[in-house]
Design a protein around this motif. Structure first.
Motif, PDB file in Angstrom:
ATOM      1  N   VAL A 244       0.841  -1.198   0.000  1.00 56.60           N
ATOM      2  CA  VAL A 244       0.000   0.000   0.000  1.00 56.60           C
ATOM      3  C   VAL A 244       0.873   1.243   0.000  1.00 56.60           C
ATOM      4  O   VAL A 244       1.814   1.351   0.791  1.00 56.60           O
ATOM      5  CB  VAL A 244      -0.917   0.029   1.249  1.00 56.60           C
ATOM      6  CG1 VAL A 244      -1.747   1.301   1.298  1.00 56.60           C
ATOM      7  CG2 VAL A 244      -1.804  -1.201   1.295  1.00 56.60           C
TER       8      VAL A 244
ATOM      9  N   LEU B 150       0.427   5.361   0.417  1.00 56.29           N
ATOM     10  CA  LEU B 150      -0.508   6.427   0.781  1.00 56.29           C
ATOM     11  C   LEU B 150      -0.275   7.645  -0.093  1.00 56.29           C
ATOM     12  O   LEU B 150       0.816   7.857  -0.624  1.00 56.29           O
ATOM     13  CB  LEU B 150      -0.351   6.802   2.259  1.00 56.29           C
ATOM     14  CG  LEU B 150      -0.636   5.699   3.275  1.00 56.29           C
ATOM     15  CD1 LEU B 150      -0.520   6.251   4.704  1.00 56.29           C
ATOM     16  CD2 LEU B 150      -1.993   5.065   3.064  1.00 56.29           C
ATOM     17  N   ASP B 151      -1.304   8.467  -0.222  1.00 53.33           N
ATOM     18  CA  ASP B 151      -1.161   9.658  -1.066  1.00 53.33           C
ATOM     19  C   ASP B 151      -0.435  10.803  -0.357  1.00 53.33           C
ATOM     20  O   ASP B 151       0.032  11.730  -0.997  1.00 53.33           O
ATOM     21  CB  ASP B 151      -2.514  10.126  -1.622  1.00 53.33           C
ATOM     22  CG  ASP B 151      -3.538  10.440  -0.551  1.00 53.33           C
ATOM     23  OD1 ASP B 151      -3.192  10.462   0.637  1.00 53.33           O
ATOM     24  OD2 ASP B 151      -4.707  10.657  -0.926  1.00 53.33           O
TER      25      ASP B 151
ATOM     26  N   PHE C 238      -5.213   5.442   8.211  1.00 53.23           N
ATOM     27  CA  PHE C 238      -5.051   4.177   7.489  1.00 53.23           C
ATOM     28  C   PHE C 238      -4.928   3.014   8.468  1.00 53.23           C
ATOM     29  O   PHE C 238      -5.577   1.975   8.303  1.00 53.23           O
ATOM     30  CB  PHE C 238      -3.830   4.204   6.563  1.00 53.23           C
ATOM     31  CG  PHE C 238      -3.597   2.875   5.908  1.00 53.23           C
ATOM     32  CD1 PHE C 238      -4.309   2.511   4.779  1.00 53.23           C
ATOM     33  CD2 PHE C 238      -2.705   1.964   6.459  1.00 53.23           C
ATOM     34  CE1 PHE C 238      -4.130   1.258   4.196  1.00 53.23           C
ATOM     35  CE2 PHE C 238      -2.519   0.712   5.891  1.00 53.23           C
ATOM     36  CZ  PHE C 238      -3.238   0.365   4.756  1.00 53.23           C
TER      37      PHE C 238
ATOM     38  N   CYS D   9      -0.303  -6.194   9.408  1.00 48.06           N
ATOM     39  CA  CYS D   9      -0.118  -4.939   8.684  1.00 48.06           C
ATOM     40  C   CYS D   9       1.136  -4.290   9.251  1.00 48.06           C
ATOM     41  O   CYS D   9       1.248  -4.099  10.466  1.00 48.06           O
ATOM     42  CB  CYS D   9      -1.337  -4.031   8.864  1.00 48.06           C
ATOM     43  SG  CYS D   9      -1.214  -2.493   7.933  1.00 48.06           S
TER      44      CYS D   9
ATOM     45  N   TYR E  50       3.069   0.461   3.484  1.00 47.15           N
ATOM     46  CA  TYR E  50       2.582  -0.646   4.296  1.00 47.15           C
ATOM     47  C   TYR E  50       2.601  -1.939   3.492  1.00 47.15           C
ATOM     48  O   TYR E  50       2.409  -1.913   2.278  1.00 47.15           O
ATOM     49  CB  TYR E  50       1.121  -0.421   4.743  1.00 47.15           C
ATOM     50  CG  TYR E  50       0.952   0.691   5.736  1.00 47.15           C
ATOM     51  CD1 TYR E  50       1.027   0.443   7.110  1.00 47.15           C
ATOM     52  CD2 TYR E  50       0.691   1.988   5.313  1.00 47.15           C
ATOM     53  CE1 TYR E  50       0.863   1.474   8.024  1.00 47.15           C
ATOM     54  CE2 TYR E  50       0.531   3.003   6.218  1.00 47.15           C
ATOM     55  CZ  TYR E  50       0.620   2.744   7.580  1.00 47.15           C
ATOM     56  OH  TYR E  50       0.457   3.767   8.478  1.00 47.15           O
TER      57      TYR E  50
ATOM     58  N   VAL F 112      -5.316   6.117   0.489  1.00 50.82           N
ATOM     59  CA  VAL F 112      -4.540   5.188  -0.334  1.00 50.82           C
ATOM     60  C   VAL F 112      -4.411   5.720  -1.761  1.00 50.82           C
ATOM     61  O   VAL F 112      -5.389   6.070  -2.395  1.00 50.82           O
ATOM     62  CB  VAL F 112      -5.192   3.785  -0.352  1.00 50.82           C
ATOM     63  CG1 VAL F 112      -4.492   2.878  -1.342  1.00 50.82           C
ATOM     64  CG2 VAL F 112      -5.167   3.185   1.042  1.00 50.82           C
ATOM     65  N   ARG F 113      -3.172   5.798  -2.241  1.00 50.36           N
ATOM     66  CA  ARG F 113      -2.918   6.181  -3.624  1.00 50.36           C
ATOM     67  C   ARG F 113      -2.797   4.956  -4.518  1.00 50.36           C
ATOM     68  O   ARG F 113      -3.243   4.954  -5.658  1.00 50.36           O
ATOM     69  CB  ARG F 113      -1.629   7.009  -3.715  1.00 50.36           C
ATOM     70  CG  ARG F 113      -1.324   7.440  -5.163  1.00 50.36           C
ATOM     71  CD  ARG F 113      -0.103   8.304  -5.291  1.00 50.36           C
ATOM     72  NE  ARG F 113       1.089   7.485  -5.051  1.00 50.36           N
ATOM     73  CZ  ARG F 113       2.254   7.960  -4.649  1.00 50.36           C
ATOM     74  NH1 ARG F 113       2.409   9.232  -4.405  1.00 50.36           N
ATOM     75  NH2 ARG F 113       3.274   7.161  -4.463  1.00 50.36           N
ATOM     76  N   GLN F 114      -2.189   3.890  -3.971  1.00 47.54           N
ATOM     77  CA  GLN F 114      -1.938   2.707  -4.799  1.00 47.54           C
ATOM     78  C   GLN F 114      -1.954   1.451  -3.935  1.00 47.54           C
ATOM     79  O   GLN F 114      -1.460   1.452  -2.808  1.00 47.54           O
ATOM     80  CB  GLN F 114      -0.580   2.841  -5.474  1.00 47.54           C
ATOM     81  CG  GLN F 114      -0.210   1.692  -6.375  1.00 47.54           C
ATOM     82  CD  GLN F 114       1.188   1.865  -6.949  1.00 47.54           C
ATOM     83  OE1 GLN F 114       2.094   2.337  -6.285  1.00 47.54           O
ATOM     84  NE2 GLN F 114       1.354   1.469  -8.201  1.00 47.54           N
ATOM     85  N   ILE F 115      -2.533   0.395  -4.493  1.00 46.26           N
ATOM     86  CA  ILE F 115      -2.512  -0.929  -3.872  1.00 46.26           C
ATOM     87  C   ILE F 115      -1.943  -1.899  -4.897  1.00 46.26           C
ATOM     88  O   ILE F 115      -2.387  -1.925  -6.040  1.00 46.26           O
ATOM     89  CB  ILE F 115      -3.935  -1.388  -3.471  1.00 46.26           C
ATOM     90  CG1 ILE F 115      -4.481  -0.529  -2.345  1.00 46.26           C
ATOM     91  CG2 ILE F 115      -3.927  -2.855  -3.060  1.00 46.26           C
ATOM     92  CD1 ILE F 115      -5.905  -0.882  -1.953  1.00 46.26           C
TER      93      ILE F 115
END
Length: 162
Positions: free
Chosen positions: A81, A83-84, A94, A107, A116, A142-145
Protein backbone atom coordinates in the motif's frame (compact mmCIF):
# COMPACT_ATOMS: atom_id res chain seq x y z
CA UNK A 1 16.15 -3.02 42.94
CA UNK A 2 14.83 -5.67 40.54
CA UNK A 3 12.43 -8.35 41.63
CA UNK A 4 13.50 -11.96 41.14
CA UNK A 5 10.63 -12.29 38.64
CA UNK A 6 11.94 -9.65 36.23
CA UNK A 7 14.04 -10.29 33.15
CA UNK A 8 16.02 -7.69 31.26
CA UNK A 9 16.28 -8.93 27.70
CA UNK A 10 17.72 -11.99 26.09
CA UNK A 11 20.97 -11.96 28.07
CA UNK A 12 19.01 -12.67 31.29
CA UNK A 13 17.80 -16.00 29.91
CA UNK A 14 19.64 -19.09 31.05
CA UNK A 15 19.81 -22.41 29.21
CA UNK A 16 16.65 -23.71 30.92
CA UNK A 17 14.63 -20.57 30.08
CA UNK A 18 15.66 -20.90 26.43
CA UNK A 19 14.76 -24.60 26.43
CA UNK A 20 11.33 -23.80 27.90
CA UNK A 21 10.73 -21.12 25.26
CA UNK A 22 11.75 -23.44 22.42
CA UNK A 23 9.46 -26.20 23.69
CA UNK A 24 6.51 -23.84 24.16
CA UNK A 25 7.00 -22.43 20.65
CA UNK A 26 6.80 -25.96 19.28
CA UNK A 27 3.75 -26.94 21.37
CA UNK A 28 2.21 -24.51 23.83
CA UNK A 29 -0.39 -27.12 24.83
CA UNK A 30 2.26 -29.23 26.57
CA UNK A 31 1.33 -29.91 30.20
CA UNK A 32 3.41 -28.33 32.93
CA UNK A 33 4.38 -31.84 34.09
CA UNK A 34 5.63 -32.83 30.62
CA UNK A 35 7.45 -29.50 30.22
CA UNK A 36 9.07 -29.88 33.63
CA UNK A 37 10.20 -33.40 32.75
CA UNK A 38 11.76 -32.23 29.47
CA UNK A 39 13.71 -29.36 31.12
CA UNK A 40 14.62 -31.39 34.23
CA UNK A 41 12.80 -29.22 36.78
CA UNK A 42 10.14 -29.93 39.35
CA UNK A 43 6.64 -28.95 38.15
CA UNK A 44 6.37 -26.02 40.65
CA UNK A 45 9.79 -24.66 39.60
CA UNK A 46 8.88 -25.01 35.93
CA UNK A 47 5.57 -23.22 36.43
CA UNK A 48 7.34 -20.37 38.27
CA UNK A 49 9.72 -19.97 35.33
CA UNK A 50 6.91 -19.95 32.78
CA UNK A 51 4.99 -17.38 34.83
CA UNK A 52 8.15 -15.24 35.11
CA UNK A 53 8.63 -15.43 31.33
CA UNK A 54 5.01 -14.33 30.83
CA UNK A 55 5.28 -11.50 33.35
CA UNK A 56 8.49 -10.26 31.73
CA UNK A 57 6.76 -10.03 28.34
CA UNK A 58 8.89 -12.67 26.63
CA UNK A 59 5.78 -14.83 26.29
CA UNK A 60 3.25 -12.43 24.78
CA UNK A 61 0.36 -14.86 24.55
CA UNK A 62 -0.44 -18.50 23.98
CA UNK A 63 -2.60 -19.33 20.98
CA UNK A 64 -3.79 -22.20 18.82
CA UNK A 65 -2.61 -22.14 15.20
CA UNK A 66 -5.51 -22.99 12.94
CA UNK A 67 -5.40 -24.64 9.52
CA UNK A 68 -6.44 -21.93 7.01
CA UNK A 69 -7.54 -24.37 4.28
CA UNK A 70 -9.78 -26.29 6.68
CA UNK A 71 -11.49 -22.99 7.57
CA UNK A 72 -11.84 -21.93 3.92
CA UNK A 73 -9.15 -19.25 4.25
CA UNK A 74 -6.57 -20.97 2.06
CA UNK A 75 -5.76 -18.04 -0.21
CA UNK A 76 -2.89 -15.89 1.05
CA UNK A 77 -2.74 -12.33 -0.28
CA UNK A 78 0.09 -9.86 0.31
CA UNK A 79 -0.75 -6.26 -0.41
CA UNK A 80 1.63 -3.33 -0.81
CA UNK A 81 0.00 0.00 0.00
CA UNK A 82 1.20 3.49 -0.91
CA UNK A 83 -0.51 6.43 0.78
CA UNK A 84 -1.16 9.66 -1.07
CA UNK A 85 0.48 11.72 1.69
CA UNK A 86 2.93 11.02 4.51
CA UNK A 87 1.42 12.78 7.47
CA UNK A 88 0.86 11.44 10.99
CA UNK A 89 -2.89 11.85 10.49
CA UNK A 90 -2.86 9.90 7.20
CA UNK A 91 -0.92 7.06 8.82
CA UNK A 92 -3.24 7.04 11.85
CA UNK A 93 -6.38 6.97 9.69
CA UNK A 94 -5.05 4.18 7.49
CA UNK A 95 -3.86 2.07 10.42
CA UNK A 96 -7.20 2.39 12.18
CA UNK A 97 -9.09 1.32 9.05
CA UNK A 98 -6.64 -1.52 8.22
CA UNK A 99 -7.37 -3.17 11.56
CA UNK A 100 -11.00 -3.62 10.44
CA UNK A 101 -10.27 -5.29 7.08
CA UNK A 102 -11.74 -8.80 6.98
CA UNK A 103 -9.09 -11.50 7.02
CA UNK A 104 -6.22 -9.07 7.67
CA UNK A 105 -3.65 -11.05 9.63
CA UNK A 106 -0.82 -8.52 9.66
CA UNK A 107 -0.12 -4.94 8.68
CA UNK A 108 3.38 -3.45 8.80
CA UNK A 109 4.88 -0.03 8.12
CA UNK A 110 7.75 -0.77 5.74
CA UNK A 111 10.61 0.92 3.94
CA UNK A 112 11.02 0.91 0.19
CA UNK A 113 8.41 1.10 -2.53
CA UNK A 114 5.40 0.82 -0.19
CA UNK A 115 4.30 2.51 3.00
CA UNK A 116 2.58 -0.65 4.30
CA UNK A 117 2.51 -4.37 3.65
CA UNK A 118 -0.63 -6.23 4.60
CA UNK A 119 -1.08 -9.98 4.86
CA UNK A 120 -4.62 -11.25 4.32
CA UNK A 121 -6.30 -14.62 4.21
CA UNK A 122 -9.43 -15.28 2.22
CA UNK A 123 -11.21 -18.22 0.60
CA UNK A 124 -10.55 -17.74 -3.12
CA UNK A 125 -10.37 -15.23 -5.99
CA UNK A 126 -14.08 -14.39 -5.80
CA UNK A 127 -13.95 -13.68 -2.08
CA UNK A 128 -10.80 -11.58 -2.55
CA UNK A 129 -12.46 -9.60 -5.36
CA UNK A 130 -15.40 -8.87 -3.03
CA UNK A 131 -13.03 -7.86 -0.24
CA UNK A 132 -11.15 -5.60 -2.64
CA UNK A 133 -14.31 -3.95 -3.95
CA UNK A 134 -16.03 -3.59 -0.57
CA UNK A 135 -13.15 -2.78 1.78
CA UNK A 136 -9.70 -2.24 0.27
CA UNK A 137 -10.84 0.39 -2.23
CA UNK A 138 -12.26 2.43 0.66
CA UNK A 139 -9.18 2.50 2.86
CA UNK A 140 -8.45 6.17 3.64
CA UNK A 141 -5.56 7.99 2.02
CA UNK A 142 -4.54 5.19 -0.33
CA UNK A 143 -2.92 6.18 -3.62
CA UNK A 144 -1.94 2.71 -4.80
CA UNK A 145 -2.51 -0.93 -3.87
CA UNK A 146 -0.41 -3.72 -5.36
CA UNK A 147 -1.59 -7.25 -4.79
CA UNK A 148 0.51 -10.41 -4.65
CA UNK A 149 -1.24 -13.76 -4.39
CA UNK A 150 0.62 -16.64 -2.80
CA UNK A 151 0.77 -19.65 -5.10
CA UNK A 152 2.48 -22.16 -2.82
CA UNK A 153 3.73 -21.94 0.73
CA UNK A 154 7.41 -22.79 1.02
CA UNK A 155 7.91 -21.90 4.69
CA UNK A 156 5.74 -20.61 7.48
CA UNK A 157 6.87 -20.51 11.07
CA UNK A 158 5.83 -18.82 14.28
CA UNK A 159 9.03 -19.86 16.09
CA UNK A 160 11.71 -17.30 16.83
CA UNK A 161 15.31 -18.57 16.76
CA UNK A 162 16.36 -18.47 20.42
Amino acid sequence: MKSENSLDGLEALDRTDRHILRLLQADASISNQALADKVHLSPPACLRRVERLKKSGLIRQIVALLEPKALEMGMLVMIGVVLDRSTPEAFKDFESAAQKVSGCMECHVVTGEFDYMMLLRTKDNDSFNRLHAEQLLYLPGVRQIRTFIGLRQVLSSTSLPI
